[in-house]
Design a protein around this motif. Structure first.
Motif, PDB file in Angstrom:
ATOM      1  N   THR A 359       1.292  -0.950   0.163  1.00 66.96           N
ATOM      2  CA  THR A 359       0.104  -0.125   0.035  1.00 66.96           C
ATOM      3  C   THR A 359       1.276   0.719   0.217  1.00 66.96           C
ATOM      4  O   THR A 359       1.274   2.031  -0.967  1.00 66.96           O
ATOM      5  CB  THR A 359      -1.026  -0.039   1.105  1.00 66.96           C
ATOM      6  N   THR A 360       1.624   1.262   0.665  1.00 66.32           N
ATOM      7  CA  THR A 360       2.595   2.249   1.372  1.00 66.32           C
ATOM      8  C   THR A 360       4.102   2.072  -0.474  1.00 66.32           C
ATOM      9  O   THR A 360       4.280   1.163   0.226  1.00 66.32           O
ATOM     10  CB  THR A 360       2.930   2.391   2.581  1.00 66.32           C
ATOM     11  N   ARG A 361       4.042   2.355  -0.963  1.00 70.39           N
ATOM     12  CA  ARG A 361       5.644   2.650  -1.745  1.00 70.39           C
ATOM     13  C   ARG A 361       6.555   3.952  -1.713  1.00 70.39           C
ATOM     14  O   ARG A 361       6.032   4.985  -1.452  1.00 70.39           O
ATOM     15  CB  ARG A 361       4.914   2.496  -3.075  1.00 70.39           C
ATOM     16  N   GLY A 362       8.052   3.220  -1.852  1.00 71.59           N
ATOM     17  CA  GLY A 362       8.674   4.431  -1.481  1.00 71.59           C
ATOM     18  C   GLY A 362       8.715   5.285  -2.888  1.00 71.59           C
ATOM     19  O   GLY A 362       8.449   4.607  -4.559  1.00 71.59           O
ATOM     20  N   PHE A 363       9.649   6.136  -3.175  1.00 76.04           N
ATOM     21  CA  PHE A 363       9.124   6.947  -4.320  1.00 76.04           C
ATOM     22  C   PHE A 363      10.780   6.044  -5.472  1.00 76.04           C
ATOM     23  O   PHE A 363      12.275   6.756  -5.330  1.00 76.04           O
ATOM     24  CB  PHE A 363      10.012   8.216  -4.256  1.00 76.04           C
ATOM     25  N   ARG A 364      10.533   4.967  -5.703  1.00 72.38           N
ATOM     26  CA  ARG A 364      11.950   4.432  -6.498  1.00 72.38           C
ATOM     27  C   ARG A 364      11.627   5.152  -7.809  1.00 72.38           C
ATOM     28  O   ARG A 364      13.175   5.251  -8.038  1.00 72.38           O
ATOM     29  CB  ARG A 364      11.713   3.367  -6.618  1.00 72.38           C
ATOM     30  N   ALA A 365      10.948   5.724  -8.221  1.00 74.66           N
ATOM     31  CA  ALA A 365      11.172   6.037  -9.205  1.00 74.66           C
ATOM     32  C   ALA A 365      12.640   6.813  -9.685  1.00 74.66           C
ATOM     33  O   ALA A 365      12.633   7.207 -10.822  1.00 74.66           O
ATOM     34  CB  ALA A 365       9.542   6.906 -10.230  1.00 74.66           C
TER      35      ALA A 365
END
Ligand SMILES: Cc1ncc(COP(=O)(O)O)c(C=O)c1O
Length: 442
Positions: A359-365
């Motif tokens: 649900t929570t995702r890091g800003f990997r992009a």
């Protein structure tokens, strides 16, 4: 109002630094140290054993009271930075993995500073995440209508793809009724070189390890297509449900690339899902001299690729692409009341959490985006070609050295060789090579 005035005063403790100018000075020092650390990497050993005092530094008890950030950083500089795994070192020729890059490190810092949650919403990081997934599609020739998501790495990318394959191919409502509703046991097919994460995946999918049928390989360690056809026929006759072919575009053992066109033909003829584990090799598609080796990848139903390998993004970032976007979303989307879409404002964009398990995702992009913008895709393609040329050069050197022996054909950037004396038993040769490896590390 009087009642409010009578409430006890709230404290205003925060995690902010006590003074921004001190933290600014320390931050500049950390950046300077980081640049020295990278620019001097060749002067340090690839890896070194931690001395006992360093090991025991990680056994201290839970800190209850504060310590100045300068001192905290001092511990990191002393006990952590000198003892890395070593994979950013130019002479790390150990396991297969990427080697990070400074732009990506800056991006990870900025991503943490901005702190956005990539579960979704209407904000710039979400737009960038979507753009990076679109770029990944473009790199391997996938249609723009496909979907995808950035995940922690290849293992998770493969798992997500296999969930979608299972749900689509079983023909039952597996989300509601579970694997118990599957009428005949599913069979997934891969070569005996397939990465171990696929075993974890089929086990986590509730299908069991035996649902993954490993097939023999040819002299180049590519899946034997005739054996695959025979296995599918045999399984159908025995009442199993052939479901999915997992092709390896670059095996972790030797870099072997399965014949993707042939496997796409088998999948089409047999009605099976074709998943390509391209964690190592999918990005060959951007390398001019080697792209032909993954021709057929764009015919897959799903592809896993790993920007933290041949794009050298700092860990972690993997990507899974699924041709059928609605099947992808259909495998994961749930719309809890606290994540309801709104016509305007922060909740008015796509929910990225609907394409995976987090649900929570890091800003990997950001780390992928910044490095791609800085260098351009053509340079990354040239670097992949260069890396393969380096492996071929090493292979030729080994061929010319009588005491060395190649133990597998070199396909891409993995060279498998050993020291070999005539007349040694296999057991003695293995023990000797392990000892050489350990001494090299030490
Ligand atoms: C072919 C292949 N598949 C999957 C994986 C797993 O990827 P990750 O380590 O990013 O989870 C790897 C890792 O090396 C790999 O080589």
């Amino acid at each position: 109002m009087d009642a409010l005035r009578d409430l006890p005063a709230t404290t205003d403790e925060t995690l902010d630094p006590s003074g921004w100018s001190d933290v600014r000075a320390l931050s500049h020092r950390i950046i300077d140290d980081a640049i020295d650390y990278l620019s001097n990497v060749r002067e340090r050993p690839v890896w070194q054993e931690m001395p006992n005092d360093v090991k025991s530094a990680f056994e201290g008890s839970l800190p209850h009271l504060p310590m100045p950030l300068d001192d905290v950083y001092g511990h990191v500089a002393k006990n952590v930075m000198p003892y890395p795994m070593g994979n950013i070192h130019p002479r790390f020729w150990s396991w297969y993995m990427g080697s990070s890059n400074f732009t990506g490190a800056l991006a990870d810092f900025l991503a943490a500073v901005q702190g956005s949650n990539l579960g979704g919403g209407n904000h710039a990081a979400v737009s960038m995440d979507t753009q990076v997934v679109n770029w990944c599609k473009e790199m391997i020739g996938f249609p723009s209508s496909a979907s995808g998501t950035l995940v922690s790495g290849g293992s998770m990318a493969n798992l997500i793809a296999l969930v979608v394959a299972r749900n689509v191919k079983t023909g039952v409502n597996i989300r509601e009724d579970g694997v118990a509703a599957i009428e005949s046991p599913l069979r997934f097919y891969a070569s005996d070189q397939v990465h171990s994460c696929h075993r974890k995946a089929v086990e986590a999918l509730g299908l069991g390890n035996s649902a993954l049928r490993r097939l023999p390989t040819d002299v180049e360690l590519r899946i034997d297509v005739a054996a695959l056809r025979a296995a599918i026929a045999e399984d159908r006759a025995a009442g199993f449900q052939p479901t999915c072919i997992i092709a390896s575009a670059g095996t972790v053992n030797t870099g072997a690339i399965d014949d993707l066109q042939a496997l796409a033909n088998v999948a089409a003829e047999e009605g099976l899902w074709l998943h390509v584990d391209g964690c190592i090799g999918a990005l060959l598609a951007i390398a001019p001299a080697n792209a032909h080796r993954v021709s057929g990848i764009s015919r897959a139903d799903s592809v896993a690729l790993d920007p933290h390998k041949w794009l050298h993004a700092p860990f972690e970032v993997g990507c899974v692409l699924i041709r059928d976007a609605s099947a992808h979303r259909g495998a994961f989307a749930v719309s809890p009341e606290y994540l309801e879409w709104a016509p305007r404002g922060l909740a008015s964009a796509a929910w990225l959490h609907e394409y995976g398990l987090q649900t929570t995702r890091g800003f990997r992009a950001l780390k992928v985006w910044m490095a791609l913008k800085e260098h351009g895709i053509e340079k990354f393609g040239r670097l992949i070609d260069q890396n393969i040329a380096q492996a071929r050069y090493l292979t030729r050197l080994i061929e010319q050295e009588p005491l060395f022996e190649l133990v597998a054909p070199t396909s891409i950037n993995i060279v498998c060789f050993r020291y070999s004396l005539k007349g040694m038993t296999d057991v003695a040769r293995k023990a000797l090579n392990i000892e050489i490896m350990l001494r090299l590390q030490e």
